[in-house]
Design an enzyme around this catalytic site. Structure first.
Site, PDB file in Angstrom:
ATOM      1  N   ILE A  52       0.820  -1.227   0.000  1.00 32.46           N
ATOM      2  CA  ILE A  52       0.000   0.000   0.000  1.00 32.46           C
ATOM      3  C   ILE A  52       0.848   1.269   0.000  1.00 32.46           C
ATOM      4  CG2 ILE A  52      -0.309   0.300   2.498  1.00 32.46           C
ATOM      5  CD1 ILE A  52      -3.339   0.737   1.873  1.00 32.46           C
ATOM      6  N   ASN A  96      -2.720   1.616  15.865  1.00 35.14           N
ATOM      7  CA  ASN A  96      -3.206   1.215  17.195  1.00 35.14           C
ATOM      8  C   ASN A  96      -3.601   2.491  17.948  1.00 35.14           C
ATOM      9  OD1 ASN A  96      -0.849   2.221  18.771  1.00 35.14           O
ATOM     10  ND2 ASN A  96       0.223   0.673  17.560  1.00 35.14           N
ATOM     11  N   ASP A 112       1.431  -0.614   9.511  1.00 40.29           N
ATOM     12  CA  ASP A 112       1.724   0.620  10.274  1.00 40.29           C
ATOM     13  C   ASP A 112       3.225   0.931  10.191  1.00 40.29           C
ATOM     14  OD1 ASP A 112       1.416   2.742  11.997  1.00 40.29           O
ATOM     15  OD2 ASP A 112       0.905   1.545  13.767  1.00 40.29           O
TER      16      ASP A 112
HETATM   17  N1  AR6 Z   1       0.809  -3.023   2.345  1.00 43.67           N
HETATM   18  C1  AR6 Z   1      -0.450  -3.517   2.438  1.00 43.67           C
HETATM   19  N2  AR6 Z   1      -0.832  -4.358   3.407  1.00 43.67           N
HETATM   20  C2  AR6 Z   1       0.090  -4.749   4.307  1.00 43.67           C
HETATM   21  C3  AR6 Z   1       1.428  -4.284   4.278  1.00 43.67           C
HETATM   22  C4  AR6 Z   1       1.772  -3.375   3.247  1.00 43.67           C
HETATM   23  N3  AR6 Z   1       2.993  -2.852   3.130  1.00 43.67           N
HETATM   24  N4  AR6 Z   1       2.095  -4.855   5.322  1.00 43.67           N
HETATM   25  C5  AR6 Z   1       1.211  -5.669   5.955  1.00 43.67           C
HETATM   26  N5  AR6 Z   1       0.013  -5.611   5.340  1.00 43.67           N
HETATM   27  P1  AR6 Z   1      -1.382  -5.555  10.391  1.00 43.67           P
HETATM   28  P2  AR6 Z   1      -3.682  -5.193  12.216  1.00 43.67           P
HETATM   29  C6  AR6 Z   1      -1.252  -6.320   5.641  1.00 43.67           C
HETATM   30  O1  AR6 Z   1      -0.768  -6.564  11.285  1.00 43.67           O
HETATM   31  O2  AR6 Z   1      -3.995  -6.633  12.125  1.00 43.67           O
HETATM   32  C7  AR6 Z   1       0.522  -2.825  14.124  1.00 43.67           C
HETATM   33  O3  AR6 Z   1       1.583  -3.111  14.985  1.00 43.67           O
HETATM   34  C8  AR6 Z   1      -1.166  -7.585   6.442  1.00 43.67           C
HETATM   35  O4  AR6 Z   1      -0.813  -8.679   5.607  1.00 43.67           O
HETATM   36  O5  AR6 Z   1      -0.513  -4.531   9.768  1.00 43.67           O
HETATM   37  O6  AR6 Z   1      -4.792  -4.199  12.033  1.00 43.67           O
HETATM   38  C9  AR6 Z   1      -0.316  -1.653  14.614  1.00 43.67           C
HETATM   39  O7  AR6 Z   1       0.481  -0.667  15.242  1.00 43.67           O
HETATM   40  C10 AR6 Z   1      -2.604  -7.687   6.940  1.00 43.67           C
HETATM   41  O8  AR6 Z   1      -3.426  -8.312   5.955  1.00 43.67           O
HETATM   42  O9  AR6 Z   1      -2.550  -4.702  11.161  1.00 43.67           O
HETATM   43  C11 AR6 Z   1      -1.247  -2.313  15.576  1.00 43.67           C
HETATM   44  O10 AR6 Z   1      -0.652  -2.481  16.842  1.00 43.67           O
HETATM   45  C12 AR6 Z   1      -3.057  -6.240   7.068  1.00 43.67           C
HETATM   46  O11 AR6 Z   1      -2.059  -5.454   6.427  1.00 43.67           O
HETATM   47  C13 AR6 Z   1      -1.501  -3.671  14.960  1.00 43.67           C
HETATM   48  O12 AR6 Z   1      -0.361  -3.935  14.138  1.00 43.67           O
HETATM   49  C14 AR6 Z   1      -3.214  -5.771   8.492  1.00 43.67           C
HETATM   50  O13 AR6 Z   1      -2.184  -6.351   9.283  1.00 43.67           O
HETATM   51  C15 AR6 Z   1      -2.715  -3.645  14.064  1.00 43.67           C
HETATM   52  O14 AR6 Z   1      -2.981  -4.955  13.601  1.00 43.67           O
END
Ligand code: AR6
Length: 176
Positions: free
Chosen positions: A17, A30, A40
């Site tokens: 993204i 978060n 994030d």
């Molecule tokens: N581009 C698009 N999607 C992504 C990318 C990227 N570069 N990297 C990961 N994803 P997550 P959550 C996807 O864990 O579950 C953080 O520490 C990933 O494969 O990023 O909402 C925050 O600070 C997954 O499908 O977010 C919070 O503490 C999606 O993004 C916590 O994680 C969401 O995964 C939030 O957890």
């Protein structure tokens, strides 16, 4: 995959993204707004310090960002001009209003985008990583909420769902 819903183009793509060519990308943040892992971490790394500086300013002014709410900052060094940070729910067997909270993330983000005159926006699959929300259930909520929004509001021209992993991409292609 791309389709037209009223006057809004909906795109489902697989990728990173931080590379999206839209006016605004959405961060799965978060409540602290101070960064973390997953998407994030990737957004803060790619966008640079300006994003964190604005997050700190927002947090100092209004405290933590509650689950389901959204705030907006600059996109810093990203191609996107803005980042909207929203806080997804932690999955807890669905017993903690996770569905409503996740739906609020998408709706509040879109409302904020409209308020700011944003015409194109990219969403990650909020809550489906570290927060453990089952991917199929999360996709269904995301698609339903966005479709409901677009049916009532025609100001956003393009909405992307950016799936990082193949599993999410396939689920989205199948309609959630
Ligand atoms: N581009 C698009 N999607 C992504 C990318 C990227 N570069 N990297 C990961 N994803 P997550 P959550 C996807 O864990 O579950 C953080 O520490 C990933 O494969 O990023 O909402 C925050 O600070 C997954 O499908 O977010 C919070 O503490 C999606 O993004 C916590 O994680 C969401 O995964 C939030 O957890």
């Amino acid at each position: 995959m791309k389709f037209l819903l009223n006057s809004t183009v909906i795109e489902i793509i697989q990728g990173d993204i931080t590379q999206s060519e839209v006016a605004c990308i959405v961060n799965a943040a978060n409540t602290s707004l101070l960064g973390g892992g997953g998407v994030d971490g990737a957004i803060h790394r790619a966008g640079g310090k300006q994003i964190l500086d604005e997050c700190i300013r927002i947090r100092n002014a209004q405290g933590n960002c509650p689950t389901g709410e959204a705030v907006i900052t600059t996109g810093g060094k990203l191609k996107a001009k803005y980042v909207i940070h929203t806080v997804g729910p932690v999955w807890n067997d669905g017993k903690n209003n996770e569905r409503e909270k996740l739906s609020n993330c998408y709706r509040n983000t879109l409302n904020l985008a409209v308020e700011k005159g944003i015409k194109s926006i990219a969403f990650p699959n909020i809550s489906t990583g570290i927060y453990g929300y089952p991917k199929d259930k999360a996709a269904e909520v995301a698609l339903k909420t966005v479709v409901e929004f677009v049916e009532k509001n025609e100001t956003i021209e393009r909405i992307q769902f950016v799936c990082f992993d193949r599993e999410n991409y396939d689920i989205y292609l199948g309609g959630g």
